[in-house]
Design a protein around this motif. Sequence first.
Motif, PDB file in Angstrom:
ATOM      1  N   PRO A  59      -4.117   6.972 -35.413  1.00  0.00           N
ATOM      2  CA  PRO A  59      -3.570   6.417 -34.177  1.00  0.00           C
ATOM      3  C   PRO A  59      -3.166   4.955 -34.320  1.00  0.00           C
ATOM      4  O   PRO A  59      -3.673   4.235 -35.194  1.00  0.00           O
ATOM      5  CB  PRO A  59      -4.723   6.573 -33.187  1.00  0.00           C
ATOM      6  CG  PRO A  59      -5.945   6.543 -34.040  1.00  0.00           C
ATOM      7  CD  PRO A  59      -5.567   7.222 -35.324  1.00  0.00           C
TER       8      PRO A  59
ATOM      9  N   TRP B   7      -3.786   2.682 -32.217  1.00  0.00           N
ATOM     10  CA  TRP B   7      -4.951   1.927 -31.767  1.00  0.00           C
ATOM     11  C   TRP B   7      -6.069   2.913 -31.467  1.00  0.00           C
ATOM     12  O   TRP B   7      -5.805   4.109 -31.253  1.00  0.00           O
ATOM     13  CB  TRP B   7      -4.617   1.069 -30.541  1.00  0.00           C
ATOM     14  CG  TRP B   7      -3.956   1.817 -29.436  1.00  0.00           C
ATOM     15  CD1 TRP B   7      -4.553   2.579 -28.474  1.00  0.00           C
ATOM     16  CD2 TRP B   7      -2.551   1.891 -29.179  1.00  0.00           C
ATOM     17  NE1 TRP B   7      -3.610   3.126 -27.638  1.00  0.00           N
ATOM     18  CE2 TRP B   7      -2.372   2.706 -28.035  1.00  0.00           C
ATOM     19  CE3 TRP B   7      -1.416   1.334 -29.807  1.00  0.00           C
ATOM     20  CZ2 TRP B   7      -1.112   2.998 -27.524  1.00  0.00           C
ATOM     21  CZ3 TRP B   7      -0.177   1.621 -29.279  1.00  0.00           C
ATOM     22  CH2 TRP B   7      -0.021   2.445 -28.155  1.00  0.00           C
ATOM     23  N   PRO B   8      -7.318   2.460 -31.466  1.00  0.00           N
ATOM     24  CA  PRO B   8      -8.435   3.386 -31.268  1.00  0.00           C
ATOM     25  C   PRO B   8      -8.331   4.149 -29.950  1.00  0.00           C
ATOM     26  O   PRO B   8      -7.943   3.596 -28.923  1.00  0.00           O
ATOM     27  CB  PRO B   8      -9.664   2.466 -31.277  1.00  0.00           C
ATOM     28  CG  PRO B   8      -9.221   1.271 -32.064  1.00  0.00           C
ATOM     29  CD  PRO B   8      -7.767   1.083 -31.741  1.00  0.00           C
ATOM     30  N   ASP B   9      -8.641   5.429 -30.031  1.00  0.00           N
ATOM     31  CA  ASP B   9      -8.702   6.283 -28.852  1.00  0.00           C
ATOM     32  C   ASP B   9      -7.369   6.399 -28.113  1.00  0.00           C
ATOM     33  O   ASP B   9      -7.339   6.587 -26.892  1.00  0.00           O
ATOM     34  CB  ASP B   9      -9.782   5.781 -27.873  1.00  0.00           C
ATOM     35  CG  ASP B   9     -11.164   5.725 -28.514  1.00  0.00           C
ATOM     36  OD1 ASP B   9     -11.496   6.662 -29.247  1.00  0.00           O
ATOM     37  OD2 ASP B   9     -11.878   4.732 -28.283  1.00  0.00           O
ATOM     38  N   ASP B  10      -6.273   6.304 -28.856  1.00  0.00           N
ATOM     39  CA  ASP B  10      -4.955   6.484 -28.235  1.00  0.00           C
ATOM     40  C   ASP B  10      -4.844   7.919 -27.715  1.00  0.00           C
ATOM     41  O   ASP B  10      -4.892   8.875 -28.499  1.00  0.00           O
ATOM     42  CB  ASP B  10      -3.858   6.210 -29.265  1.00  0.00           C
ATOM     43  CG  ASP B  10      -2.453   6.358 -28.698  1.00  0.00           C
ATOM     44  OD1 ASP B  10      -2.320   6.644 -27.491  1.00  0.00           O
ATOM     45  OD2 ASP B  10      -1.488   6.176 -29.474  1.00  0.00           O
ATOM     46  N   PRO B  11      -4.690   8.111 -26.413  1.00  0.00           N
ATOM     47  CA  PRO B  11      -4.650   9.475 -25.871  1.00  0.00           C
ATOM     48  C   PRO B  11      -3.430  10.266 -26.302  1.00  0.00           C
ATOM     49  O   PRO B  11      -3.420  11.504 -26.192  1.00  0.00           O
ATOM     50  CB  PRO B  11      -4.662   9.250 -24.351  1.00  0.00           C
ATOM     51  CG  PRO B  11      -4.123   7.872 -24.165  1.00  0.00           C
ATOM     52  CD  PRO B  11      -4.604   7.088 -25.354  1.00  0.00           C
TER      53      PRO B  11
ATOM     54  N   TYR C 161      -2.361  10.465 -29.356  1.00  0.00           N
ATOM     55  CA  TYR C 161      -2.537  10.919 -30.737  1.00  0.00           C
ATOM     56  C   TYR C 161      -3.159  12.317 -30.758  1.00  0.00           C
ATOM     57  O   TYR C 161      -4.042  12.597 -29.946  1.00  0.00           O
ATOM     58  CB  TYR C 161      -3.427   9.932 -31.495  1.00  0.00           C
ATOM     59  CG  TYR C 161      -3.532  10.236 -32.969  1.00  0.00           C
ATOM     60  CD1 TYR C 161      -2.516   9.859 -33.829  1.00  0.00           C
ATOM     61  CD2 TYR C 161      -4.630  10.927 -33.481  1.00  0.00           C
ATOM     62  CE1 TYR C 161      -2.599  10.151 -35.183  1.00  0.00           C
ATOM     63  CE2 TYR C 161      -4.717  11.231 -34.831  1.00  0.00           C
ATOM     64  CZ  TYR C 161      -3.696  10.838 -35.680  1.00  0.00           C
ATOM     65  OH  TYR C 161      -3.770  11.138 -37.018  1.00  0.00           O
TER      66      TYR C 161
ATOM     67  N   GLN D  40       3.503   3.235 -32.364  1.00  0.00           N
ATOM     68  CA  GLN D  40       3.007   4.585 -32.619  1.00  0.00           C
ATOM     69  C   GLN D  40       3.842   5.284 -33.692  1.00  0.00           C
ATOM     70  O   GLN D  40       3.295   5.935 -34.597  1.00  0.00           O
ATOM     71  CB  GLN D  40       3.014   5.388 -31.314  1.00  0.00           C
ATOM     72  CG  GLN D  40       1.976   4.911 -30.304  1.00  0.00           C
ATOM     73  CD  GLN D  40       2.170   5.514 -28.934  1.00  0.00           C
ATOM     74  OE1 GLN D  40       3.301   5.606 -28.442  1.00  0.00           O
ATOM     75  NE2 GLN D  40       1.086   5.931 -28.302  1.00  0.00           N
TER      76      GLN D  40
END
Length: 280
Positions: free
Chosen positions: A66, A68-72, A74, A88
């Motif tokens: 992703p 960035w962390p916890d990208d919804p 992805y 992205q």
Amino acid sequence: MISSVEVHGHRGARGLRPENTLPGFAHALDLGVDVIELDVGLSSDGVVVLGHDQVVSPAVLADTGPAWPDDPAYPYVGRPVRELSLAQLRTLDAGLSCAAAPMPGTRVPTLAEACALLAPTGVGLSVELKTDPSWTDEEVELLTASAAAVLKAFGCTGRSQLLAFDWRVLAEARRHYPDLGRVALMERKTLAPETAWLAGHSPADPMAAAFALGATAVSPEHKIATPALIDQAHSLALPVIVWTVNTPEDMTRFIHEGADAIVTDYPDVLLALQTPTPAI
């Protein structure tokens, strides 16, 4: 040696290097192509990016992680390009699409980056805008304007042409960016009865329709590029760019039938056909 024809490297040199990538374009330049053909879309944050498909395709691109962390959003593969930001899209690996020469770690380039590479070389640019009839007129206008602005910023306007199956792109370019070439792409699907691809023009006589729309060239799929079609285009002073032609036999045939340019995944093969044989 056979008569010469313009050599258009399809997505760079798609059969030899990963498509729509800077290394692919560099290889096509080294081979000596006349024109580099590439495809563009628009990211969610308004950047013109390279890529053939409107949806991130696993056949061409691979997720690496992703943005960035916890990208919804992805994983990104399978998502529409225009719903993803440049950050992205940059995470995707674009270097695995060519089995002949994979280049892992290659990233999705922007049109600006492609122009920065190509502008100093003098090579022609054929920029296909990836829209379809489901797009609104406003969306078509935005992508056309965005691509035209990048080409202008790098001084590429005079040697660039916009290609589209969605002929609204060509109408928009004629109205607002007349210095850009306008190439009417054609395939059987887009010329079907009741088509929505031709900006309101009839598919009954596609050459006449392209001429009326102000196209500066036509580019038919090789399966429909008959000698009669080529002759009709020439009678309207429209150059013919046949796509995508990958065998020496077909290349030779289209050259003899009067095609002005050939789009190929293997520009090395087409260039070799046109190289004089040294005298012994």
